[in-house]
Design a protein around this motif. Structure first.
Motif, mmCIF file in Angstrom:
data_model
loop_
_atom_site.group_PDB
_atom_site.id
_atom_site.type_symbol
_atom_site.label_atom_id
_atom_site.label_comp_id
_atom_site.label_asym_id
_atom_site.label_seq_id
_atom_site.Cartn_x
_atom_site.Cartn_y
_atom_site.Cartn_z
ATOM 1 N N LEU A 18 0.827 -1.212 0.000
ATOM 2 C CA LEU A 18 0.000 0.000 0.000
ATOM 3 C C LEU A 18 0.857 1.256 0.000
ATOM 4 C CD1 LEU A 18 -2.944 -0.870 2.425
ATOM 5 C CD2 LEU A 18 -3.089 -0.362 -0.010
ATOM 6 N N LEU A 19 1.924 1.248 0.776
ATOM 7 C CA LEU A 19 2.822 2.402 0.808
ATOM 8 C C LEU A 19 3.465 2.617 -0.551
ATOM 9 C CD1 LEU A 19 4.187 4.588 2.556
ATOM 10 C CD2 LEU A 19 5.955 2.908 3.099
ATOM 11 N N PHE A 20 3.879 1.534 -1.202
ATOM 12 C CA PHE A 20 4.499 1.642 -2.530
ATOM 13 C C PHE A 20 3.505 2.183 -3.558
ATOM 14 C CE2 PHE A 20 5.158 -0.398 -6.679
ATOM 15 C CZ PHE A 20 6.381 0.150 -7.021
ATOM 16 N N VAL A 21 2.291 1.653 -3.573
ATOM 17 C CA VAL A 21 1.293 2.089 -4.553
ATOM 18 C C VAL A 21 0.928 3.562 -4.329
ATOM 19 C CG1 VAL A 21 -1.093 1.764 -5.303
ATOM 20 C CG2 VAL A 21 0.378 -0.216 -4.958
ATOM 21 N N THR A 22 0.780 3.964 -3.073
ATOM 22 C CA THR A 22 0.416 5.350 -2.767
ATOM 23 C C THR A 22 1.500 6.323 -3.197
ATOM 24 O OG1 THR A 22 -0.871 4.564 -0.876
ATOM 25 C CG2 THR A 22 -0.331 6.903 -0.947
ATOM 26 N N VAL A 23 2.736 6.016 -2.853
ATOM 27 C CA VAL A 23 3.848 6.899 -3.227
ATOM 28 C C VAL A 23 4.006 6.950 -4.744
ATOM 29 C CG1 VAL A 23 6.345 7.220 -3.059
ATOM 30 C CG2 VAL A 23 5.039 6.586 -1.037
ATOM 31 N N LEU A 24 3.864 5.810 -5.405
ATOM 32 C CA LEU A 24 3.976 5.784 -6.867
ATOM 33 C C LEU A 24 2.871 6.603 -7.520
ATOM 34 C CD1 LEU A 24 5.337 4.652 -9.417
ATOM 35 C CD2 LEU A 24 3.819 2.667 -9.232
ATOM 36 N N ALA A 25 1.638 6.479 -7.025
ATOM 37 C CA ALA A 25 0.528 7.240 -7.602
ATOM 38 C C ALA A 25 0.722 8.738 -7.395
ATOM 39 C CB ALA A 25 -0.793 6.782 -6.981
ATOM 40 N N PHE A 26 1.152 9.139 -6.210
ATOM 41 C CA PHE A 26 1.404 10.566 -5.963
ATOM 42 C C PHE A 26 2.544 11.075 -6.832
ATOM 43 C CE2 PHE A 26 -0.918 10.563 -1.799
ATOM 44 C CZ PHE A 26 -1.674 11.688 -2.053
ATOM 45 N N THR A 27 3.575 10.268 -7.021
ATOM 46 C CA THR A 27 4.713 10.690 -7.835
ATOM 47 C C THR A 27 4.314 10.868 -9.288
ATOM 48 O OG1 THR A 27 6.206 9.497 -6.340
ATOM 49 C CG2 THR A 27 7.075 10.126 -8.487
ATOM 50 N N VAL A 28 3.563 9.911 -9.833
ATOM 51 C CA VAL A 28 3.126 10.011 -11.236
ATOM 52 C C VAL A 28 2.189 11.200 -11.419
ATOM 53 C CG1 VAL A 28 1.823 8.842 -13.048
ATOM 54 C CG2 VAL A 28 3.449 7.554 -11.661
ATOM 55 N N LEU A 29 1.268 11.391 -10.468
ATOM 56 C CA LEU A 29 0.355 12.526 -10.585
ATOM 57 C C LEU A 29 1.092 13.851 -10.435
ATOM 58 C CD1 LEU A 29 -2.587 13.393 -10.916
ATOM 59 C CD2 LEU A 29 -2.841 13.256 -8.438
ATOM 60 N N GLY A 30 2.065 13.916 -9.545
ATOM 61 C CA GLY A 30 2.849 15.140 -9.403
ATOM 62 C C GLY A 30 3.636 15.477 -10.649
ATOM 63 N N GLU A 31 4.213 14.465 -11.300
ATOM 64 C CA GLU A 31 4.920 14.707 -12.554
ATOM 65 C C GLU A 31 3.957 15.171 -13.643
ATOM 66 O OE1 GLU A 31 7.937 14.951 -15.360
ATOM 67 O OE2 GLU A 31 7.998 14.811 -13.164
ATOM 68 N N ALA A 32 2.744 14.606 -13.659
ATOM 69 C CA ALA A 32 1.758 15.038 -14.647
ATOM 70 C C ALA A 32 1.318 16.475 -14.397
ATOM 71 C CB ALA A 32 0.554 14.098 -14.621
ATOM 72 N N VAL A 33 1.151 16.851 -13.134
ATOM 73 C CA VAL A 33 0.783 18.238 -12.814
ATOM 74 C C VAL A 33 1.897 19.192 -13.222
ATOM 75 C CG1 VAL A 33 0.323 19.814 -10.909
ATOM 76 C CG2 VAL A 33 -0.808 17.597 -10.975
ATOM 77 N N ARG A 34 3.149 18.801 -12.966
ATOM 78 C CA ARG A 34 4.275 19.649 -13.366
ATOM 79 C C ARG A 34 4.302 19.851 -14.877
ATOM 80 N NH1 ARG A 34 8.812 19.529 -15.764
ATOM 81 N NH2 ARG A 34 8.528 17.328 -16.275
ATOM 82 N N THR A 35 4.064 18.789 -15.620
ATOM 83 C CA THR A 35 4.057 18.896 -17.075
ATOM 84 C C THR A 35 2.888 19.748 -17.566
ATOM 85 O OG1 THR A 35 5.075 16.709 -17.207
ATOM 86 C CG2 THR A 35 4.066 17.570 -19.205
ATOM 87 N N ALA A 36 1.727 19.587 -16.940
ATOM 88 C CA ALA A 36 0.549 20.341 -17.374
ATOM 89 C C ALA A 36 0.671 21.827 -17.074
ATOM 90 C CB ALA A 36 -0.704 19.774 -16.705
ATOM 91 N N LEU A 37 1.395 22.177 -16.017
ATOM 92 C CA LEU A 37 1.555 23.583 -15.655
ATOM 93 C C LEU A 37 2.746 24.240 -16.322
ATOM 94 C CD1 LEU A 37 0.713 23.464 -11.837
ATOM 95 C CD2 LEU A 37 -0.683 24.399 -13.664
ATOM 96 N N ASP A 38 3.561 23.476 -17.032
ATOM 97 C CA ASP A 38 4.709 24.028 -17.733
ATOM 98 C C ASP A 38 4.251 24.534 -19.098
ATOM 99 O OD1 ASP A 38 7.118 24.730 -18.757
ATOM 100 O OD2 ASP A 38 8.088 22.781 -18.503
ATOM 101 N N PRO A 39 4.329 25.827 -19.360
ATOM 102 C CA PRO A 39 3.826 26.346 -20.653
ATOM 103 C C PRO A 39 4.562 25.736 -21.844
ATOM 104 C CG PRO A 39 4.178 28.140 -19.088
ATOM 105 C CD PRO A 39 4.784 26.907 -18.484
ATOM 106 N N ARG A 40 5.875 25.554 -21.728
ATOM 107 C CA ARG A 40 6.623 25.001 -22.853
ATOM 108 C C ARG A 40 6.225 23.556 -23.130
ATOM 109 N NH1 ARG A 40 12.414 26.411 -20.515
ATOM 110 N NH2 ARG A 40 11.281 25.590 -18.698
ATOM 111 N N GLU A 41 6.066 22.766 -22.046
ATOM 112 C CA GLU A 41 5.659 21.377 -22.230
ATOM 113 C C GLU A 41 4.238 21.293 -22.766
ATOM 114 O OE1 GLU A 41 6.479 17.289 -22.140
ATOM 115 O OE2 GLU A 41 7.757 19.045 -21.847
#
Length: 319
Positions: free
Chosen positions: A266-289
């Protein structure tokens, strides 16, 4: 940002996993009431005393009454303890992230808008806090903090007080860049004070990097809470926590592997999901990306038959 997240299947899957986890954590009292289990109730009849406290039955005592088995040595329902442990882990991580963002915003804005002396002082304080080992300080605090002090609150204050340095650096760098812009200069010439300029002009421009960094901080804080609980600084038994359960499971990993695999998974799945979602948010908020993705996904419309001219028509028009 939402359109950018919608184009990434990994972000949608991660968001769905996190939403399900949060829903299960919030509904923990209802689920345990429906299953008739209590995370603090002992079941001595489900423990094999002759084998040192190993649960009776396959896969750690999995049965119709205990869907994920029971805890070794005590017989407490493992599903109920995992659900209540999720509440502690997610609450501590979210609370610590809010504290880090709040302190980092205030310190970063003060350093960016203040004079050179204030900037240097606040930057050195942040560097010292980043360099201090949080685990060692947390272990030392256990000898000072009263035993009746709420441990989840202690974890939130500890992680938040020692983890705002990264946020302050990002906010300070963005503030130093934004303070030279024309709209900030116009606001100052209009007679607005520094904090009004920060609230009306700078904070909206700082939303994107701060939200991105907060999405990255959440999985880190979950791991930190689990590490502190594993070392005995976090919540104390019988209060369940994923880190505290892993700390107890280190003596049972051979006799009952399920007691280790379930909280670790559960700890692995939670951290992985937060990490993937955080990377997606970073990409979505980057104007160049975002512009690159928009260009990559744009498709040219096929030409209609009427718009395709025949050779005779072209020759006639040319003539």
């Amino acid at each position: 940002m939402l359109r950018g997240l919608g184009r990434r299947p990994s972000a949608l899957i991660s968001a769905g996993v996190l939403a399900l986890l949060v829903l299960l954590a919030l509904a923990a009292p209802l689920i345990t009431a429906l299953t008739g289990q209590d995370p603090y109730a002992y079941h001595d009849g489900l423990i094999d005393s002759a084998r040192g406290g190993v649960p009776v039955g396959p896969l750690g005592g999995v049965s119709a009454d205990h869907w994920l088995g029971v805890e070794p040595g005590t017989g407490r329902d493992l599903l109920a303890r995992l659900l209540y442990g999720a509440r502690i882990s997610l609450l501590v991580a979210a609370g610590a992230t809010l504290v880090q963002i709040a302190i980092g915003l205030a310190v970063g804005l003060a350093a960016g808008l203040g004079g050179p002396l204030l900037d240097s002082l606040l930057s050195r304080v942040g560097d010292v806090l980043v360099a201090l080992p949080m685990l060692v300080v947390g272990i030392a605090l256990t000898a000072v903090v009263p035993p009746d002090f709420p441990r989840p609150l202690l974890l939130v204050l500890l992680i938040g007080a020692f983890g705002w340095g990264g946020t302050a650096r990002i906010v300070r760098a963005q503030t130093l860049s934004l303070r030279r812009r024309d709209f900030v200069a116009a606001a100052r010439l209009s007679g607005n004070g520094p904090w009004r300029v920060a609230r009306r002009e700078l904070l909206p421009s700082l939303a994107a990097p701060v939200i991105t960094y907060a999405a990255v901080l959440l999985p880190v804080n979950i791991v930190v809470e689990a590490s502190l609980s594993f070392l005995g600084v976090g919540v104390k038994p019988p209060t369940p926590s994923w880190g505290q359960m892993l700390s107890t499971a280190q003596t049972w990993f051979r006799a009952d592997p399920m007691y280790v695999l379930l909280p670790a998974g559960l700890l692995f799945v939670t951290v992985l999901a937060f990490t993937v979602l955080g990377e997606a948010v970073r990409t979505a908020l980057d104007p160049r990306e975002a512009s690159r993705l928009a260009v990559g996904t744009r498709r040219e419309k096929p030409a209609s038959p009427e718009s395709v001219a025949s050779p005779r028509t072209v020759n006639a028009r040319t003539v």
